[in-house]
Design a protein around this motif. Structure first.
Motif, PDB file in Angstrom:
ATOM      1  N   ILE A  96      19.795  33.775  13.267  1.00 44.64           N
ATOM      2  CA  ILE A  96      20.945  34.000  12.384  1.00 44.64           C
ATOM      3  C   ILE A  96      22.081  33.054  12.768  1.00 44.64           C
ATOM      4  O   ILE A  96      22.733  32.466  11.896  1.00 44.64           O
ATOM      5  N   ALA A  97      22.303  32.880  14.068  1.00 45.05           N
ATOM      6  CA  ALA A  97      23.366  31.978  14.530  1.00 45.05           C
ATOM      7  C   ALA A  97      23.151  30.568  14.002  1.00 45.05           C
ATOM      8  O   ALA A  97      24.087  29.931  13.514  1.00 45.05           O
ATOM      9  N   GLU A  98      21.922  30.084  14.068  1.00 43.00           N
ATOM     10  CA  GLU A  98      21.622  28.738  13.573  1.00 43.00           C
ATOM     11  C   GLU A  98      21.899  28.643  12.073  1.00 43.00           C
ATOM     12  O   GLU A  98      22.492  27.673  11.603  1.00 43.00           O
ATOM     13  N   ALA A  99      21.490  29.667  11.317  1.00 42.92           N
ATOM     14  CA  ALA A  99      21.699  29.657   9.865  1.00 42.92           C
ATOM     15  C   ALA A  99      23.177  29.779   9.499  1.00 42.92           C
ATOM     16  O   ALA A  99      23.603  29.297   8.448  1.00 42.92           O
ATOM     17  N   LEU A 100      23.950  30.409  10.358  1.00 42.71           N
ATOM     18  CA  LEU A 100      25.401  30.472  10.140  1.00 42.71           C
ATOM     19  C   LEU A 100      26.038  29.123  10.452  1.00 42.71           C
ATOM     20  O   LEU A 100      26.849  28.604   9.682  1.00 42.71           O
ATOM     21  N   GLU A 101      25.678  28.575  11.597  1.00 38.52           N
ATOM     22  CA  GLU A 101      26.319  27.345  12.051  1.00 38.52           C
ATOM     23  C   GLU A 101      25.965  26.137  11.199  1.00 38.52           C
ATOM     24  O   GLU A 101      26.793  25.254  11.002  1.00 38.52           O
ATOM     25  N   ASN A 102      24.737  26.085  10.667  1.00 38.62           N
ATOM     26  CA  ASN A 102      24.378  24.928   9.840  1.00 38.62           C
ATOM     27  C   ASN A 102      24.675  25.157   8.359  1.00 38.62           C
ATOM     28  O   ASN A 102      24.402  24.303   7.527  1.00 38.62           O
ATOM     29  N   GLY A 103      25.233  26.324   8.021  1.00 40.68           N
ATOM     30  CA  GLY A 103      25.674  26.597   6.658  1.00 40.68           C
ATOM     31  C   GLY A 103      24.601  27.116   5.714  1.00 40.68           C
ATOM     32  O   GLY A 103      24.874  27.345   4.534  1.00 40.68           O
ATOM     33  N   VAL A 104      23.397  27.330   6.204  1.00 37.34           N
ATOM     34  CA  VAL A 104      22.304  27.779   5.340  1.00 37.34           C
ATOM     35  C   VAL A 104      22.572  29.169   4.768  1.00 37.34           C
ATOM     36  O   VAL A 104      22.348  29.406   3.574  1.00 37.34           O
ATOM     37  N   LEU A 105      23.076  30.101   5.574  1.00 35.27           N
ATOM     38  CA  LEU A 105      23.348  31.444   5.044  1.00 35.27           C
ATOM     39  C   LEU A 105      24.436  31.419   3.988  1.00 35.27           C
ATOM     40  O   LEU A 105      24.358  32.131   2.992  1.00 35.27           O
ATOM     41  N   GLU A 106      25.436  30.594   4.186  1.00 35.26           N
ATOM     42  CA  GLU A 106      26.487  30.471   3.182  1.00 35.26           C
ATOM     43  C   GLU A 106      25.913  29.885   1.887  1.00 35.26           C
ATOM     44  O   GLU A 106      26.167  30.398   0.793  1.00 35.26           O
ATOM     45  N   GLU A 107      25.109  28.842   2.015  1.00 34.04           N
ATOM     46  CA  GLU A 107      24.509  28.211   0.841  1.00 34.04           C
ATOM     47  C   GLU A 107      23.578  29.178   0.109  1.00 34.04           C
ATOM     48  O   GLU A 107      23.580  29.259  -1.119  1.00 34.04           O
ATOM     49  N   LEU A 108      22.785  29.940   0.866  1.00 32.39           N
ATOM     50  CA  LEU A 108      21.901  30.930   0.245  1.00 32.39           C
ATOM     51  C   LEU A 108      22.705  32.012  -0.468  1.00 32.39           C
ATOM     52  O   LEU A 108      22.339  32.455  -1.556  1.00 32.39           O
TER      53      LEU A 108
END
Length: 117
Positions: A96-108
């Protein structure tokens, strides 16, 4: 509330830096570092599950869409990706941290709002 309305109810979580604990070796017990999620992230995860929009067959479905880019995902495929990210965090390894930091969760999250209209 239908599925699209529930998807619209999931807030977009914005990119952020995640704090990590320090690993340590104490009494011959090694503790690896792990992400420390703030209350916003914890509430977002709880909201995702409470809306009952998680893909219960995400393992099989993830394989089908592994080469698709986010703009090309359907609503259900977007939910599959979000579910896979959250469920991969079983051992506090920072998925989850990686997806937050690289912006993937925001983009999704933004994409989910667009495809659930």
């Amino acid at each position: 509330m239908d599925v699209n309305e529930r998807c619209q109810s999931l807030p977009v979580i914005h990119t952020q830096k995640v704090e990590w604990s320090k690993g340590e070796n104490k009494d011959n017990v090694i503790t690896l570092s792990y992400p420390i999620y703030n209350d916003e992230v914890k509430a977002w995860i709880d909201t995702f599950y409470s809306l009952d929009i998680a893909d219960t067959d995400y393992i099989k479905n993830t394989e089908k869409l592994k080469f698709k880019q986010i703009p090309d995902l359907t609503r259900d495929e977007t939910l599959t990706r979000i579910t896979a990210i959250i469920r991969a965090e079983r051992f506090c390894d920072g998925t989850i941290a990686e997806a937050l930091e690289n912006g993937v969760l925001e983009e999704l999250g933004v994409h989910l709002h667009e495809v659930a209209k």
